[in-house]
Design an enzyme around this catalytic site. Structure first.
Site, PDB file in Angstrom:
ATOM      1  N   ALA A  22       0.719  -1.227   0.004  1.00 41.44           N
ATOM      2  CA  ALA A  22      -0.108   0.186  -0.092  1.00 41.44           C
ATOM      3  C   ALA A  22       0.864   1.294   0.102  1.00 41.44           C
ATOM      4  O   ALA A  22       0.222   2.405   0.131  1.00 41.44           O
ATOM      5  CB  ALA A  22      -0.974   0.194   1.249  1.00 41.44           C
ATOM      6  N   ASN A  23       2.153   1.199  -0.118  1.00 38.06           N
ATOM      7  CA  ASN A  23       2.982   2.406  -0.166  1.00 38.06           C
ATOM      8  C   ASN A  23       3.135   3.086  -1.481  1.00 38.06           C
ATOM      9  O   ASN A  23       3.428   4.227  -1.660  1.00 38.06           O
ATOM     10  CB  ASN A  23       4.238   2.233   0.341  1.00 38.06           C
ATOM     11  N   THR A  24       2.471   2.579  -2.632  1.00 38.31           N
ATOM     12  CA  THR A  24       2.466   2.958  -3.974  1.00 38.31           C
ATOM     13  C   THR A  24       1.649   2.313  -4.727  1.00 38.31           C
ATOM     14  O   THR A  24       1.101   1.333  -4.583  1.00 38.31           O
ATOM     15  CB  THR A  24       3.985   2.660  -4.402  1.00 38.31           C
ATOM     16  N   GLY A  25       1.359   2.952  -6.095  1.00 34.53           N
ATOM     17  CA  GLY A  25       0.536   2.599  -6.913  1.00 34.53           C
ATOM     18  C   GLY A  25      -1.000   2.205  -6.511  1.00 34.53           C
ATOM     19  O   GLY A  25      -1.639   3.038  -5.848  1.00 34.53           O
ATOM     20  N   GLY A  27      -2.093   0.000  -4.575  1.00 33.61           N
ATOM     21  CA  GLY A  27      -2.617  -0.253  -3.151  1.00 33.61           C
ATOM     22  C   GLY A  27      -2.565   1.100  -2.546  1.00 33.61           C
ATOM     23  O   GLY A  27      -3.563   1.168  -1.474  1.00 33.61           O
ATOM     24  N   SER A 150      -4.828 -10.270 -12.562  1.00 35.22           N
ATOM     25  CA  SER A 150      -4.505  -9.667 -13.667  1.00 35.22           C
ATOM     26  C   SER A 150      -4.947 -10.058 -15.055  1.00 35.22           C
ATOM     27  O   SER A 150      -5.200 -11.431 -14.919  1.00 35.22           O
ATOM     28  CB  SER A 150      -2.966  -9.568 -13.942  1.00 35.22           C
ATOM     29  N   TYR A 177       4.698 -15.043 -14.510  1.00 36.30           N
ATOM     30  CA  TYR A 177       3.534 -14.084 -13.749  1.00 36.30           C
ATOM     31  C   TYR A 177       2.034 -14.558 -14.072  1.00 36.30           C
ATOM     32  O   TYR A 177       1.508 -14.291 -13.102  1.00 36.30           O
ATOM     33  CB  TYR A 177       3.914 -12.580 -14.462  1.00 36.30           C
TER      34      TYR A 177
END
Length: 302
Positions: A22-25, A27, A150, A177
């Protein structure tokens, strides 16, 4: 509902939400929206300092927001267990568990436990984290577990490589992936089956093509498409709808409603036929328990 946005989110006051990565993007956008609507949000992040910076940004944008940070490395079972123990010591109930964090790599590497990095982090890490916290989620009325997949779940044509899960014989980054994202969906569908007759549901979402830091670490084709992608804020909408819309049903899959599910407002979308293979879902579940050493309490096979 044609164009579902953050404005359509209900009040989240009194709810506890844990968001991985959750620190970027994506999230960060999901955590910010939930905090703005009154939820107590826990940023479960690998880098504590980056999590602290993200929490500061949320607090400045939304004074009074309730945000906490939990160190979590999904590529380490020891870290996952430690994080789960700490969270359980602080929270008797968890209303939303959003399994958002993910990695996409161009070269083969492994987790601290020796799993192929993408499968180990994106699927096994979240499988273990969910299993260790599920009793707290079950204790919250109307709780949800949202796992981010995805469109790449369609890449591996042969489905889950049960004969070579860790890609030891050969390695194709996009297929590896894709396997991890296919596993996310199979996990969600099998988890929902096991959650029947409870007040908790499992839901999946995908962001379409979104501009995040993951794109810069992705294989060449994905990076070339980057300029065409939508914002991370738009990409987070399917996750947020899956987490908060009262009309959501367990086992649904949300993604952008535009062309090829790459852009647009969130709606219910379909996943591959392979992802709905019940025998494969159950086989993956059993193997995931064996590899992680984590079993889900109070859930009999249905």
């Amino acid at each position: 509902m044609g164009k579902w946005t953050i404005a359509d989110m209900s009040d989240q006051a009194g709810r506890t939400a844990i968001v991985t990565g959750a620190n970027t993007g994506l999230g960060y956008e999901a955590a910010t929206a939930l905090a703005a609507k009154g939820a107590h949000v826990v940023l479960a992040v690998r880098n504590f300092q980056k999590g602290k910076a993200a929490a500061g940004l949320i607090a400045r944008a939304h004074p009074g927001a309730s945000v906490a940070i939990q160190e979590l490395d999904l590529a380490s079972l020891d870290s996952i267990r430690a994080a789960a123990d700490e969270l359980k010591s602080k929270h008797d109930t968890i209303d939303l568990l959003i399994n958002n964090a993910g990695v996409m790599t161009r070269s083969k590497s492994t987790t601290k436990d020796g799993f192929e990095l993408q499968f180990g982090t994106n699927h096994l890490g979240h499988f273990a984290f969910t299993g260790l916290l599920v009793d707290r989620v079950l204790a919250a009325p109307g709780s949800r577990i949202v796992t981010v997949s995805s469109p790449g779940h369609r890449y591996p044509r042969s489905g889950i490589r049960f004969d070579d899960l860790q890609w030891e014989r050969s390695y194709r980054p996009l297929d590896a992936y894709g396997q991890s994202k296919l596993a996310n969906l199979m996990f969600t569908y099998e988890l929902q089956r096991r959650l029947q007759d409870t007040d908790t549901m499992a839901v999946a979402a995908h962001p379409g093509g979104s501009k995040t830091q993951m794109v810069s670490n992705s294989p060449g084709l994905v990076r070339l498409m980057g300029p065409l992608f939508q914002s991370a804020e738009m990409g987070a909408l399917p996750t947020l709808r899956a987490a908060t819309d009262p009309g959501v049903l367990g086992g649904q899959y949300y993604g952008p409603g535009g062309l090829a599910e790459q852009r647009g407002y969130p709606k219910v979308v379909t996943s591959s036929a392979t992802s709905h293979d019940v025998a494969a879902q159950r086989r993956l579940w059993a193997i995931s328990e064996e590899l992680t050493g984590v079993t889900f309490p109070l859930m009999e096979l249905r």
